[in-house]
Design a protein around this motif. Sequence first.
Motif, PDB file in Angstrom:
ATOM      1  N   ARG A 169     -46.719  46.355  75.499  1.00 28.65           N
ATOM      2  CA  ARG A 169     -45.921  47.523  75.888  1.00 28.65           C
ATOM      3  C   ARG A 169     -44.478  47.025  76.039  1.00 28.65           C
ATOM      4  N   HIS A 170     -44.081  45.711  76.391  1.00 29.94           N
ATOM      5  CA  HIS A 170     -42.884  45.084  76.778  1.00 29.94           C
ATOM      6  C   HIS A 170     -42.324  44.368  75.619  1.00 29.94           C
ATOM      7  N   ALA A 171     -43.178  44.053  74.552  1.00 33.90           N
ATOM      8  CA  ALA A 171     -42.737  42.930  73.352  1.00 33.90           C
ATOM      9  C   ALA A 171     -42.562  41.719  74.272  1.00 33.90           C
ATOM     10  N   ALA A 172     -43.269  41.241  75.082  1.00 33.99           N
ATOM     11  CA  ALA A 172     -42.954  39.988  75.870  1.00 33.99           C
ATOM     12  C   ALA A 172     -43.858  39.080  75.270  1.00 33.99           C
ATOM     13  N   SER A 173     -43.159  37.735  75.548  1.00 36.10           N
ATOM     14  CA  SER A 173     -43.981  36.517  74.782  1.00 36.10           C
ATOM     15  C   SER A 173     -45.116  36.210  75.831  1.00 36.10           C
ATOM     16  N   PRO A 174     -46.159  35.420  75.017  1.00 32.04           N
ATOM     17  CA  PRO A 174     -47.391  35.098  75.769  1.00 32.04           C
ATOM     18  C   PRO A 174     -46.865  34.466  77.191  1.00 32.04           C
ATOM     19  N   LEU A 175     -46.000  33.599  77.142  1.00 34.11           N
ATOM     20  CA  LEU A 175     -45.417  32.794  78.408  1.00 34.11           C
ATOM     21  C   LEU A 175     -45.214  33.764  79.477  1.00 34.11           C
ATOM     22  N   VAL A 176     -44.407  34.779  79.254  1.00 31.53           N
ATOM     23  CA  VAL A 176     -43.865  35.763  80.123  1.00 31.53           C
ATOM     24  C   VAL A 176     -45.166  36.498  80.686  1.00 31.53           C
ATOM     25  N   ALA A 177     -45.901  37.031  79.584  1.00 36.08           N
ATOM     26  CA  ALA A 177     -47.016  37.856  80.159  1.00 36.08           C
ATOM     27  C   ALA A 177     -48.185  37.021  81.063  1.00 36.08           C
ATOM     28  N   GLY A 178     -48.165  35.726  80.674  1.00 37.14           N
ATOM     29  CA  GLY A 178     -49.129  34.735  81.491  1.00 37.14           C
ATOM     30  C   GLY A 178     -48.548  34.835  82.990  1.00 37.14           C
ATOM     31  N   TYR A 179     -47.142  34.542  82.921  1.00 38.43           N
ATOM     32  CA  TYR A 179     -46.656  34.359  84.273  1.00 38.43           C
ATOM     33  C   TYR A 179     -46.710  35.624  84.953  1.00 38.43           C
ATOM     34  N   VAL A 180     -46.694  36.776  84.384  1.00 36.19           N
ATOM     35  CA  VAL A 180     -46.684  38.046  85.132  1.00 36.19           C
ATOM     36  C   VAL A 180     -48.047  38.084  85.876  1.00 36.19           C
ATOM     37  N   THR A 181     -49.032  37.920  84.957  1.00 30.67           N
ATOM     38  CA  THR A 181     -50.367  38.054  85.424  1.00 30.67           C
ATOM     39  C   THR A 181     -50.732  37.119  86.331  1.00 30.67           C
ATOM     40  N   GLY A 182     -50.101  35.925  86.367  1.00 28.59           N
ATOM     41  CA  GLY A 182     -50.376  34.554  87.259  1.00 28.59           C
ATOM     42  C   GLY A 182     -49.865  35.076  88.749  1.00 28.59           C
ATOM     43  N   ALA A 183     -48.858  36.204  88.744  1.00 27.69           N
ATOM     44  CA  ALA A 183     -48.662  36.430  90.014  1.00 27.69           C
ATOM     45  C   ALA A 183     -49.813  36.986  91.052  1.00 27.69           C
ATOM     46  N   ILE A 184     -51.038  37.281  90.416  1.00 22.86           N
ATOM     47  CA  ILE A 184     -52.122  37.566  91.377  1.00 22.86           C
ATOM     48  C   ILE A 184     -52.540  36.240  92.200  1.00 22.86           C
ATOM     49  N   ALA A 185     -52.736  35.096  91.084  1.00 21.75           N
ATOM     50  CA  ALA A 185     -53.210  33.679  91.765  1.00 21.75           C
ATOM     51  C   ALA A 185     -51.806  33.264  92.886  1.00 21.75           C
ATOM     52  N   ALA A 186     -50.635  33.462  92.331  1.00 22.93           N
ATOM     53  CA  ALA A 186     -49.546  33.083  93.262  1.00 22.93           C
ATOM     54  C   ALA A 186     -49.672  33.855  94.626  1.00 22.93           C
ATOM     55  N   GLY A 187     -49.924  35.106  94.579  1.00 17.92           N
ATOM     56  CA  GLY A 187     -49.907  36.130  95.605  1.00 17.92           C
ATOM     57  C   GLY A 187     -50.989  35.397  96.535  1.00 17.92           C
ATOM     58  N   TRP A 188     -52.253  35.274  96.187  1.00 18.11           N
ATOM     59  CA  TRP A 188     -53.470  34.672  96.719  1.00 18.11           C
ATOM     60  C   TRP A 188     -53.085  33.319  97.580  1.00 18.11           C
TER      61      TRP A 188
END
Length: 460
Positions: free
Chosen positions: A294-313
């Motif tokens: 959807r955002h033409a994001a790099s794998p690194l950026v996408a990984g960190y956005v998804t990693g916000a779940i674990a960061a919040g936890w």
Amino acid sequence: MTSTGDVRLFDKALAPRFALLCLGIWLNAADTLVTATIMPSVARDIGGHQYFGWSVAAYLTGSIVAGACSGKLSMALGLRAATAFSGAIYAIGCAMGALAPEFVTFIVGRLVQGLGAGAVVALCYVAITALFPERLWPRVYGAVAGVWGAATLLGPTLGGLFAAAGFWRGTFWLFVVQAIIFIGAVMVMLPAGGADASRSRIPTRQLILLVLGVSLIGAAGIVASPALAAALAVAGIAGMIAMLAVNRRTEDRLLPASASDLRTATGLGLLTVFACEAAVIGFTVYGPAFIQARHAASPLVAGYVTGAIAAGWTLCALLVGHVSAQKDGTLVRTGAGIIVLGAAASAWTTARADMAWTAAAFALLGAGFGLSHAFIARRTIAGAPAAEQAMASSAVPTSQLIGGAVGAAGAGAMANVLGFSEGIDTALAPSHGLILFGAFLPLALVGFTAAWRLGRRERA
């Protein structure tokens, strides 16, 4: 090893042992985020968008089976040989992923990886009692828990860097090397004798029904006939119910006898853990793919956005780590409510909003788990009979793994039905993506309802 004097966790004798444990935990802790980050690259290279859910479900199912068998393995081979053997199985699974010419081999490799990683983690926790004096055990457990937080940051970095370089296979080769280092350290540092005195038998029937149930749910997403898909999904759910029924009647249990009794704190707590994990695992499985598409994001950026779940936890778990037991009920309810809100917000933002809002929603979702998970576990364990409290303790992570496996298989099936079997179609993403992620909100509500009842109970 002496137990006198001022023994510190990081002195010359103990620091290498602690590093060994951290490496073993890391092999499992980093896996989900690393693999989620590279999965779009894997699918573009060898195909298999329709098997996305299987990549997580197979790994988690293998971890459940290995965790249930690790005690017997330790008794049969001795702690050192069992841990080294498990590390070798993990390395073989990683090598299968690195060499996979197509997705079926990749999925089998993920299953083998899960078998190795699940046993490695279980045996590492057993090894704590063999490697450290008793008065340091609480500090070791607390310090090792930090590895999971570190994986939140480093996992997406590793996966993103390798995927961005067009060499996703290198991620698996890196973990092969780490596994080999782990095996060598195990052979030098661990004692040869077994450290698990359990004499219970492996819950074979429950494990068979569990694997069958997860497989049937996952298979629902790769058949052409909607009627057959529905039948497979129903059969998979029936397999899970049968597993609980068998578990209740046998002495060789995977879960406590009260796991299916919602009149007990243990039953309510395990249902909460299972339902909440099953409801949200789809964001880990498909979040990076949606963000990249959807955002033409790099794998690194996408990984960190998804990693916000674990960061919040992790952040919220640290904030409430010293809250008194009197606040258990409040945090159980509050956290479960935030999970529902976070899941709803994440479904909307992943499908329709920009990355900043998606990251914020993911962090909110993780915060719900961080606020409540430890307190759900505490009430779940305290609510079990004294003879089953050890089993209830291990049942909490087991229920979470089962929820993840079932949810990942279900998300894969739903994604394929909605037209994402060949990748994320950006034209369909806003509408069908909302359905994909929103379809699991009822499970989050089930978890919230169970948590609400659990929060009302007086602690044992």
